[in-house]
Design an enzyme around this catalytic site. Sequence first.
Site, short mmCIF file in Angstrom:
data_model
loop_
_atom_site.label_atom_id
_atom_site.label_comp_id
_atom_site.label_asym_id
_atom_site.label_seq_id
_atom_site.Cartn_x
_atom_site.Cartn_y
_atom_site.Cartn_z
N LYS A 1 -9.70 -1.50 3.12
CA LYS A 1 -9.21 -0.50 4.08
C LYS A 1 -9.84 -0.72 5.45
CE LYS A 1 -7.94 3.06 0.78
NZ LYS A 1 -8.42 4.24 0.06
N LYS B 1 -0.62 -4.48 -6.97
CA LYS B 1 -0.68 -3.16 -7.59
C LYS B 1 0.39 -2.26 -6.99
CE LYS B 1 -3.64 0.05 -6.18
NZ LYS B 1 -4.80 0.87 -5.87
N LYS C 1 1.41 3.32 -2.88
CA LYS C 1 2.16 3.93 -1.77
C LYS C 1 1.95 3.12 -0.48
CE LYS C 1 4.64 7.24 -0.03
NZ LYS C 1 6.03 7.43 -0.43
P1 TYM Z 1 -5.40 7.45 -6.49
O1 TYM Z 1 -4.96 8.74 -5.92
O2 TYM Z 1 -5.15 6.21 -5.71
O3 TYM Z 1 -4.77 7.23 -7.91
C1 TYM Z 1 -4.82 8.23 -8.92
C2 TYM Z 1 -5.01 7.58 -10.27
O4 TYM Z 1 -3.93 6.67 -10.53
C3 TYM Z 1 -4.42 5.38 -10.84
N1 TYM Z 1 -3.48 4.39 -10.27
C4 TYM Z 1 -2.99 3.37 -10.96
N2 TYM Z 1 -3.17 2.97 -12.22
C5 TYM Z 1 -2.52 1.87 -12.63
N3 TYM Z 1 -1.68 1.14 -11.83
C6 TYM Z 1 -1.45 1.52 -10.54
N4 TYM Z 1 -0.63 0.82 -9.79
C7 TYM Z 1 -2.13 2.67 -10.05
N5 TYM Z 1 -2.14 3.32 -8.86
C8 TYM Z 1 -2.97 4.38 -9.02
C9 TYM Z 1 -5.79 5.30 -10.18
O5 TYM Z 1 -6.62 4.36 -10.81
C10 TYM Z 1 -6.29 6.73 -10.36
O6 TYM Z 1 -6.86 6.90 -11.63
N6 TYM Z 1 -10.31 7.46 -5.54
C11 TYM Z 1 -9.28 7.99 -6.41
C12 TYM Z 1 -9.19 9.49 -6.43
C13 TYM Z 1 -10.44 10.21 -6.83
C14 TYM Z 1 -10.96 10.31 -8.15
C15 TYM Z 1 -12.10 11.15 -8.05
C16 TYM Z 1 -10.58 9.76 -9.37
C17 TYM Z 1 -11.25 10.96 -6.01
N7 TYM Z 1 -12.24 11.53 -6.76
C18 TYM Z 1 -12.88 11.47 -9.18
C19 TYM Z 1 -11.36 10.07 -10.49
C20 TYM Z 1 -12.49 10.89 -10.38
C21 TYM Z 1 -7.94 7.46 -5.94
O7 TYM Z 1 -7.76 7.12 -4.79
O8 TYM Z 1 -6.95 7.51 -6.86
#
Ligand code: TYM
Length: 344
Positions: A112, A192, A195
């Site tokens: 990022k 991956k 969005k």
């Molecule tokens: P985020 O919002 O990007 O994604 C939410 C969850 O979806 C999973 N994910 C995927 N899994 C498989 N293939 C994909 N293409 C894919 N895209 C998204 C992510 O692994 C995630 O589990 N940093 C985190 C949010 C967060 C969080 C937390 C998660 C903040 N605090 C505490 C767990 C615990 C994030 O950006 O996820």
Amino acid sequence: MARIFSGIQPSGELHIGNYLGAVKNWVRLQHEHPGATFCVVDYHAITGRYDPQVLRARRWGMAASLLAAGIDPARVTLFMQSDVPEHTELSWIFTTFTPLGELERQVQFKDKAAREESIPAGLLMYPVLQAADILLYRADAVPVGEDQVQHLELARDTARRFNAKFAVAYFPEPQPMLSPTRRILGLDGQAKMSKSLGNTVGLLEADDAIWGKLRPAVTDPQRVRKSDPGRPEVCNVYQLHRAFSAPAVVAEVEANCRSAGWGCMDCKKALHGAMVAELTPIRARAAELQAAPGRVLEVLEDGAARARAVARQTMREVREIVGLDPLTVSAAALPAEGAPPAAG
Ligand code: TYM
């Protein structure tokens, strides 16, 4: 029993990547682990460029989509992160002992930051806030997709450092819970599904819009003609079958791919059917919730009240451990002026 916490950013619609990688697993886990806590992490969503008006709609939309996907507020707590300010308070305490170098080595930060002219400090601190999210609820199991594994390593290091620094055994070391669909690729089969890469299939998209994306999806690049036998193990469409289709259908797809009995288009049509069957009821529930926003609000208010009760208790204990207990309590423990400090 494992204490479960996970979060999702309101950075856009729920798509089949975050649905299959995380949310579907949350829905499954809520039966074995009533009392799990799930959070829409809106503080995280403001670390990049954003429009407040769009964020408002997305926070709301994400909460409604999670409910539509099957999150049951009678079994689990669902809340909005910014409704529980203790997340940022614990995060600050963690920043005071987290080595900068470790944050700079986080892959997601490097990716990022490479796109920014001026890097906001919040982007660097992002995984510290994530550690605070998890540890505030003293969770030991975190259902996430594969891309979050490094952040969880940092959460474990944070728990270990806190416990060592203050000589306590207070925070557990949270472990990732990965689903079989831990990494969903975009339909280009390259990166991956995300969005920010614009390669998503939205959970609430219409059937024909999904077909419009599925039809040109990349399959086994070595399969040029319909008569060429395919290799399911390298095919993204086959991976999606494993996520959406019944085991008997997956076996049929595999056999027909290897023998060239089916062409890729036959396989995609079967996948489209399976996706539509799973997503149609979710879309119907989402439409119902859109028509009754009061219901979503009620769930989030109730969720925030429950989350806050746990968060306040943790922060009371953390403040005490780090020497920030209420002044009325600490005054009583002060040595009389001029007296030597109490031994021990
Ligand atoms: P985020 O919002 O990007 O994604 C939410 C969850 O979806 C999973 N994910 C995927 N899994 C498989 N293939 C994909 N293409 C894919 N895209 C998204 C992510 O692994 C995630 O589990 N940093 C985190 C949010 C967060 C969080 C937390 C998660 C903040 N605090 C505490 C767990 C615990 C994030 O950006 O996820």
